[in-house]
Design an enzyme around this catalytic site. Structure first.
Site, short mmCIF file in Angstrom:
data_model
loop_
_atom_site.label_atom_id
_atom_site.label_comp_id
_atom_site.label_asym_id
_atom_site.label_seq_id
_atom_site.Cartn_x
_atom_site.Cartn_y
_atom_site.Cartn_z
NE ARG A 192 -9.46 7.41 12.10
CZ ARG A 192 -8.13 7.37 12.11
NH1 ARG A 192 -7.49 6.44 12.77
NH2 ARG A 192 -7.44 8.28 11.46
NE ARG A 197 -10.19 1.20 9.09
CZ ARG A 197 -8.94 1.46 8.69
NH1 ARG A 197 -8.42 0.76 7.70
NH2 ARG A 197 -8.24 2.41 9.26
NE ARG A 226 -16.36 0.91 4.50
CZ ARG A 226 -16.04 0.62 3.27
NH1 ARG A 226 -16.94 0.17 2.43
NH2 ARG A 226 -14.80 0.79 2.82
CG ASP A 257 -13.65 10.89 5.79
OD1 ASP A 257 -13.00 11.71 5.10
OD2 ASP A 257 -13.13 9.92 6.34
CE1 TYR A 271 -6.06 12.40 3.86
CE2 TYR A 271 -6.30 14.19 5.45
CZ TYR A 271 -6.09 12.84 5.17
OH TYR A 271 -5.91 11.95 6.20
#
Length: 356
Positions: free
Chosen positions: A33, A37, A46, A82, A159
């Protein structure tokens, strides 16, 4: 129109050398990652674009992939995407909700719901990832290798059944016992798509691949050996077989099974070049379990990135010393967390490069 220009020559190949067990100039380091963020420039982008719009737009995916490389002396880039693009390509809606994470509003509830999945044409619906990889190879201009990736079958199944992330995976685990044959059907379907997807990534220019079994921690060792290992093995074997038959050079493969430190020996027998370790695994014990001929990757606790810089530098240096310079890629033991100070990444990268 497909970009068929030859790729620029690689200037820093330490990551690939480490994966193959060759001598390196310095211990290579990258971070799961690393485009994300914790970077203010990512947050700014974003504000303008939905998460999956970034994934599906090669120019935006490349911009985000490049962001950490502009700040840090990293030894690898990993294409921004992703793991849940595969369920999307199979016909499920996946949304990214602020403060929640991924949400699948119409998850798979019963075996009857498997009929909703659309494996035919799934690969063509993932072509934007290949386009981004090819574009990124040119934008990198050979600076560092480019990593492609996928989620593993059990993790994706979780998921798809839970409808998002889960602290227990209780619904997905219930499937394994309530519907064992349908579970195998789903896991095999996902494996087929994953092999297609990884083959496409290699053709597009990925120089290394990582398979994320992020939900291994929800399985006991016995369950892991039944519901994860056979499919991880098939991904590796089928991919290598396909590339070999097409006379395409294979690329190093990494398996990262978070929470599966109980099965390192079994992972070492799957044929992957690199085994990623989470932060709960001792480096010395891991090396003893997998032997001398597999590269290890990891495994600093992401929470250590919040420590005082001098403390972080010491912890990182100690970690590298435990792993050694041969067959080692430095990384965190999971993805970097959103509030991580920028300075901590600088400390981490510097400490790794100067440790040995």
């Amino acid at each position: 129109m497909k970009d068929t220009r030859p790729f620029p020559p690689l200037k820093n190949d330490n990551l690939l050398r480490a994966a193959r067990g060759e001598v390196v100039d310095r211990v290579p380091v990258w971070v799961m990652r690393q485009a994300g963020r914790y970077l203010p420039e990512f947050q700014e982008l974003r504000k303008l674009h939905d998460f999956f719009t970034v994934c599906r737009t090669p120019e935006l995916a490349c911009e985000v992939t490049m962001q950490p490389l502009r700040r840090f002396d990293l030894d690898a880039s990993i294409i921004f995407s992703d793991i849940l693009v595969i369920p999307q390509a199979l016909g499920l809606t996946v949304e990214m909700h602020a403060g929640v994470g991924p949400v699948l509003p119409q998850p798979i509830r019963t075996p009857e719901d498997l009929k909703r999945l659309t494996p035919d044409g799934a690969l063509s619906r993932l072509s934007y990832v290949g386009d981004a990889i090819t574009m990124m190879r040119h934008k990198l201009d050979g600076r560092v290798p480019l990593i492609g990736f996928t989620g593993a079958p059990w993790t994706l199944m979780g998921y798809m059944i839970e409808g998002g992330g889960s602290k227990t995976m209780s619904k997905a685990k219930a499937w394994l016992y309530d519907y064992p044959e349908d579970s195998k059907l789903l896991l095999n379907l996902l494996t087929d798509v994953i092999v297609d997807y990884l083959e496409m990534q290699v053709a597009a220019g990925a120089q290394m691949l990582q398979v994320f079994e992020s939900s291994a921690e929800h399985l006991t060792k016995d369950e892991f050996l039944v519901w994860s290992v056979p499919f991880l093995r098939r991904i590796r074997d089928d991919l290598v077989d396909r590339l070999t038959k097409k006379a395409v050079s294979t690329v190093p493969l990494t398996i990262f099974a978070k929470g599966a430190g109980h099965s390192l020996k079994e992972q070492s027998e799957l044929g992957y070049d690199v085994i990623g370790l989470d932060w709960t695994v001792d480096p010395v014990e891991a090396r003893a379990a997998v032997g001398p001929n597999i590269t290890l990757q990891g495994n600093l606790d992401p929470q250590d990135m919040y420590r005082d810089p001098s403390e972080l530098h010491t912890l990182t240096t100690d970690m590298v010393h435990k792993f050694g310079k041969s067959r080692y890629i430095a990384n965190l033991g999971h993805g970097i967390t959103p509030q991580t100070p920028i300075a901590s990444m600088e400390v981490l990268v510097d400490a790794v490069h100067k440790a040995l």
